[in-house]
Design a protein around this motif. Structure first.
Motif, PDB file in Angstrom:
ATOM      1  N   VAL A  41      37.407  35.851  38.587  1.00  0.00           N
ATOM      2  CA  VAL A  41      37.498  34.550  37.916  1.00  0.00           C
ATOM      3  C   VAL A  41      38.457  34.737  36.749  1.00  0.00           C
ATOM      4  O   VAL A  41      38.089  35.236  35.674  1.00  0.00           O
ATOM      5  N   ASN A  42      39.711  34.353  36.956  1.00  0.00           N
ATOM      6  CA  ASN A  42      40.793  34.759  36.060  1.00  0.00           C
ATOM      7  C   ASN A  42      40.557  34.367  34.614  1.00  0.00           C
ATOM      8  O   ASN A  42      40.755  35.177  33.696  1.00  0.00           O
ATOM      9  N   ARG A  67      47.577  40.002  35.296  1.00  0.00           N
ATOM     10  CA  ARG A  67      47.817  40.805  36.505  1.00  0.00           C
ATOM     11  C   ARG A  67      46.756  40.657  37.592  1.00  0.00           C
ATOM     12  O   ARG A  67      47.013  41.009  38.748  1.00  0.00           O
ATOM     13  N   MET A  68      45.586  40.160  37.250  1.00  0.00           N
ATOM     14  CA  MET A  68      44.486  40.129  38.208  1.00  0.00           C
ATOM     15  C   MET A  68      44.141  38.671  38.504  1.00  0.00           C
ATOM     16  O   MET A  68      43.311  38.055  37.840  1.00  0.00           O
ATOM     17  N   ASN A  69      44.815  38.122  39.503  1.00  0.00           N
ATOM     18  CA  ASN A  69      44.648  36.715  39.857  1.00  0.00           C
ATOM     19  C   ASN A  69      44.386  36.589  41.353  1.00  0.00           C
ATOM     20  O   ASN A  69      44.394  37.572  42.101  1.00  0.00           O
ATOM     21  N   GLY A  72      33.710  40.566  48.060  1.00  0.00           N
ATOM     22  CA  GLY A  72      34.411  39.313  47.793  1.00  0.00           C
ATOM     23  C   GLY A  72      33.663  38.113  48.344  1.00  0.00           C
ATOM     24  O   GLY A  72      33.469  37.112  47.652  1.00  0.00           O
ATOM     25  N   LYS A  73      33.234  38.208  49.596  1.00  0.00           N
ATOM     26  CA  LYS A  73      32.504  37.100  50.211  1.00  0.00           C
ATOM     27  C   LYS A  73      31.175  36.868  49.511  1.00  0.00           C
ATOM     28  O   LYS A  73      30.782  35.725  49.251  1.00  0.00           O
ATOM     29  N   ALA A 111      29.562  37.432  34.082  1.00  0.00           N
ATOM     30  CA  ALA A 111      29.768  37.156  32.661  1.00  0.00           C
ATOM     31  C   ALA A 111      31.194  37.440  32.233  1.00  0.00           C
ATOM     32  O   ALA A 111      31.649  36.936  31.204  1.00  0.00           O
ATOM     33  N   ASP A 112      31.910  38.257  33.003  1.00  0.00           N
ATOM     34  CA  ASP A 112      33.264  38.650  32.597  1.00  0.00           C
ATOM     35  C   ASP A 112      34.315  38.379  33.666  1.00  0.00           C
ATOM     36  O   ASP A 112      35.462  38.795  33.540  1.00  0.00           O
TER      37      ASP A 112
END
Length: 350
Positions: free
Chosen positions: A265-266, A277-279, A309-310, A321-322
């Motif tokens: 969750v960007n 970088r993490m999208n 992921g699923k 939370a992050d």
């Protein structure tokens, strides 16, 4: 687990077999035909003596196996159920006590009844993993899976006590369940090169291979390198090293699992570098490399995917939370999917 009656039967059988055979060997050493005839008779007598205590020969062989110590549980599991393992449903927990997000998961009744899928109790997990060496290697996602496993195997006070040591930054961790002879290792290995070295070098020096091996990577590579093709090259090396991982004894290879990347969750990520970088695009590119590099069993590779992921998408944004690390609900689901998969694989190896 062999009952006390069976253990007493084995002891008595050894007395019946070896004491007379020893005496016979002493007195009949010059008459080998008579000696071996007597030995055969005594062996048959032992078989009759033990039969009431031991339900079946395959079960005895499985219990005494030094290769895969995983004990299958009675069920209707089959390989056709493997694709259904991740089809879990999520719902709000009315009590709000399951994990931090108040979310619970379950298999739909139709899948659960058809395949016999079920949450594994502490006792059944202890039987399933009896005498096993479980190794989980990777980054913080792997630590959270280890925590879920220890919460299942240990009593609550003992499980709470391990957390400070388990989550010591950038360090390995080892735990044991002595009553069942279960060993659990966490190996800090955030990059693909770390995992390749573990498989290709470190485990080759171990007395034996783990019975269960769970590995995963990608988050650190995405943050610090950010090149999907380079990540894919590393996955190819991991797959090759895993295929070559064999015990010096003629035993099956470990049960191997790949811990997939979570949903990111960007806007919730806690640093500018992570948000840059993490999208979603990077996650899709990295997931595609996992699909294309011959890593997974469905593509002929050595690893069965644990699709974090699923599961994290199913649990939803309220379960993190992050934006990266999810509540215990998600890793509890990952764990039970893995345990049910172990039962399926163990049945197939008998």
């Amino acid at each position: 687990m062999v009952s006390a009656a069976a253990q007493l039967g084995v002891f008595a059988a050894c007395v019946v077999l070896f004491v007379p055979m020893g005496l016979a060997g002493w007195h009949l050493s010059r008459n080998k035909v008579l000696f071996f005839s007597g030995a055969l008779f005594l062996s048959l007598a032992v078989g009759v003596h033990l039969s009431p205590y031991l339900p079946s020969l395959p079960h005895l062989l499985l219990l005494s196996s030094s290769s895969s110590r995983l004990l299958p549980l009675p069920s209707s599991f089959s390989s056709s159920c493997v694709p259904l393992l991740h089809r879990v449903s999520w719902s709000d927990s009315s009590a709000g006590i399951i994990g931090g997000g108040g979310r619970s998961w379950s298999w739909p009744p139709s899948i659960a009844s058809t395949c016999g899928l079920a949450r594994v109790s502490k006792d059944d997990a202890s039987v399933l993993l009896n005498g096993s060496w479980v190794m989980v290697a990777g980054d913080s996602q792997a630590r959270l899976l280890v925590l879920a496993l220890l919460r299942l195997l240990l009593d609550p006070a003992a499980a709470a006590a391990v957390e400070p040591e388990l989550f010591r930054r950038h360090s390995d961790y080892r735990a044991a369940v002595p009553a069942r002879g279960i060993s659990v290792d966490f190996v800090w290995a955030p990059f693909e090169s770390n995992l390749t070295r573990l498989l290709r070098e470190d485990l080759r020096l171990a007395p034996r291979a783990p019975d269960v091996l769970v590995v995963g990577s990608g988050l650190w590579h995405m943050l610090h390198v950010g090149d999907a093709r380079s990540y894919g090259d590393g996955l190819g090396s991991i797959a090759d090293a895993a295929r070559s991982l064999r015990s010096p004894l003629p035993v099956p290879p470990p049960h191997m699992f790949w811990l997939g990347l979570p949903r990111l969750v960007n806007h919730m990520l806690n640093t500018d570098a992570k948000r840059a970088r993490m999208n979603d695009t990077m996650v899709r590119d990295y997931d595609l490399e996992v699909e294309q590099r011959g890593l997974l069993q469905r593509d002929g590779g050595p690893f069965l995917l644990l699709d974090v992921g699923k599961l994290s998408r199913g649990c939803g944004q309220q379960c993190t939370a992050d934006g990266m690390h999810y509540d215990g609900d998600v890793y509890d689901a990952v764990l039970h999917i893995m345990l049910n998969a172990l039962v399926i694989e163990s049945q197939q190896r008998i």
